[in-house]
Design a protein around this motif. Sequence first.
Motif, short mmCIF file in Angstrom:
data_model
loop_
_atom_site.label_atom_id
_atom_site.label_comp_id
_atom_site.label_asym_id
_atom_site.label_seq_id
_atom_site.Cartn_x
_atom_site.Cartn_y
_atom_site.Cartn_z
N MET A 1 10.15 0.89 -14.96
CA MET A 1 10.67 1.08 -16.31
C MET A 1 10.31 2.48 -16.79
O MET A 1 9.13 2.84 -16.80
CB MET A 1 10.09 0.03 -17.26
N VAL A 4 9.78 5.25 -22.86
CA VAL A 4 10.66 5.53 -24.00
C VAL A 4 9.80 5.98 -25.16
O VAL A 4 8.63 5.61 -25.26
CB VAL A 4 11.49 4.29 -24.41
N LEU A 281 17.25 4.26 -19.81
CA LEU A 281 17.16 2.86 -19.40
C LEU A 281 18.44 2.35 -18.74
O LEU A 281 18.53 1.18 -18.40
CB LEU A 281 16.83 1.97 -20.60
N THR A 284 18.00 0.79 -15.18
CA THR A 284 17.35 -0.53 -15.26
C THR A 284 18.32 -1.58 -15.78
O THR A 284 18.38 -2.70 -15.26
CB THR A 284 16.11 -0.46 -16.18
N ALA A 413 13.17 -1.64 -24.24
CA ALA A 413 12.55 -1.52 -22.93
C ALA A 413 11.81 -2.80 -22.56
O ALA A 413 11.87 -3.27 -21.41
CB ALA A 413 11.58 -0.33 -22.92
N ASP A 417 12.51 -5.22 -19.29
CA ASP A 417 11.41 -5.45 -18.37
C ASP A 417 11.15 -6.94 -18.19
O ASP A 417 10.99 -7.43 -17.07
CB ASP A 417 10.17 -4.74 -18.90
#
Length: 424
Positions: A1, A4, A281, A284, A413, A417
Motif C-alpha cells: 500500500m 498517502v 492507490l 492497488t 487507503a 488494504d
Amino acid sequence: MRRVPTGSAQPDRALAQRDSELPCLADLLDDDRLSELLGEPVHVTRVRYKPHTSVLVAFRHSLHGRDHYGWARGGTPHDDKILGRQQLSRARGRDIRLVPTHESRHGALVAVGGFEDDWELVANLLWLRNHGLRRLSARWSPGSASPESAGTVLRYKPERRVVFMVPSAAGSVVIKAGTEPYDRNRQVHFWNVLNRHGVPVLPLLADARCSAHGIGASPLWGAGDLGTLHGDNAAGHAGEALAALHGISDAARVATAGSPPNLGAQLLATSAMVAALLPQLAETADLVASRLSDRLLAQKATFSGSLVHGDFSSDQVLVAGTEVRFIDFDRAHASAPEADLGSFAAVEETSARNTRRARNAGGPKTAQLVDGYIGSGGTFSSGRLNLWAAYRLFVGSVEPFRDRAPEWAADMAWHLDRARELIV
C-alpha cells in the motif's frame, strides 16, 4: 500500500490542481473558501464529484440557532446546464443564485440554493409542503416556508433525497422525500410478505398520492440504531430477524425482489474513482477489483439463494430494548445471504478502524449477529462472508471523500488494504 498524505487539505488541493477543467473544485471542497464565497460560515457535509465534469456539494449552516441545509454546484466554465437550470428556477420563483468563484477569471460559476430549491427535489418538496404533510397528519403551519420549518432535517443528499423528522398528532414521523415515484402497491405487498415471515419492520404511513410524489414515511421508533446502542443483545435479535428475511420462500422472493446490482460495473466505477481521487492507490484498487471480480463470478451460482436487504448495516437496525426493526429496503434483491452478513461486518470494521485486524471480518456485534442468525436456522460460509465484506469495503472506499471525513485519503487507503486482506 503506497503512503498517502494525512489530513484532507493536501489531497483536496492536489485533486483540484489535477482537475483543471473544474476551476470551482478548490472552493467547493474547502469550508473556509466556500464560506467566504457565500458570506456566511458553512460546513460541507456531502460531495458528489464527476471528474472533469461537475461537482455538487451539500452544506450545513446555522440560522437563528437552527441548522439549515443548502447545496452548491459547479461545472466546467460557462456550463450551459447550470446556467439553464438557474434561469428556469428563477422563472418558477425559486431562489437560486450564481456566485463567482475565486477562479472567476476562468469563467467559473457556482449555482447555490437552499435544499428546498434543489432542482431535482423541488417539485416533490413543494407537493409535500402543500399537500403531503397534511396527509400525514403532520403539525404544519401554513406560514412555513418549507417542510424544514415543520421539523428537523436528518439527512440530505443533493439531487437525491432529504429525510425529515416532523411532529404529528400521533407522535413524530420520519419522512423521506426522493426524486422518483415508487409503486406503493408493490411496497405494501412486500411489507405484507415481510410481516408474514416475522421480519420486523415499521408501519407504512404514506399513501398512494405520497408515493406518486416520491414521499415515504414511517413513525419515529426506538431509542436509536444498533450502531450507537449497546446491551440487551440487540445484535443477536437482529441476527434472528435477518435469518427470517433470508428464509423467505422462493415464490415470495421472486414477487418482491428488486433488480440486483451490477457488481462488475460497481467494481470498475470504484476503481476509476479511486484513481481520480488518489492516483497513488490506482494500482492497488485495480488489483482488489480484479480479485473480487474473479471470486464473485466464481460464486455467482449462489447469488440467488436468499432475499437480502441489500444495504445491511447496524444503522439499518432500530433498537428499543430487546426489540429491533429493519429499515430502508430500497436495495432489497435476491443474492447470497453472506452479502448482508458481510456488509454488516464491513461497516462495523469501518466504524471501529482497529489497527489489529482479525482474520475474519467484523467485530463483537457481528459475532452476536451471527450467533442469533445461526440460532434461528441461518446458514452461511465464513469465506463468503469475508468476500462480501471485502466487496462492501472496496465499493465503500470512496465514501470517506464523499462524506468529507477529515482523514479521507488515509481512510480510503485503509478500506483498500482491509479489503485485500479479506479476499480468500
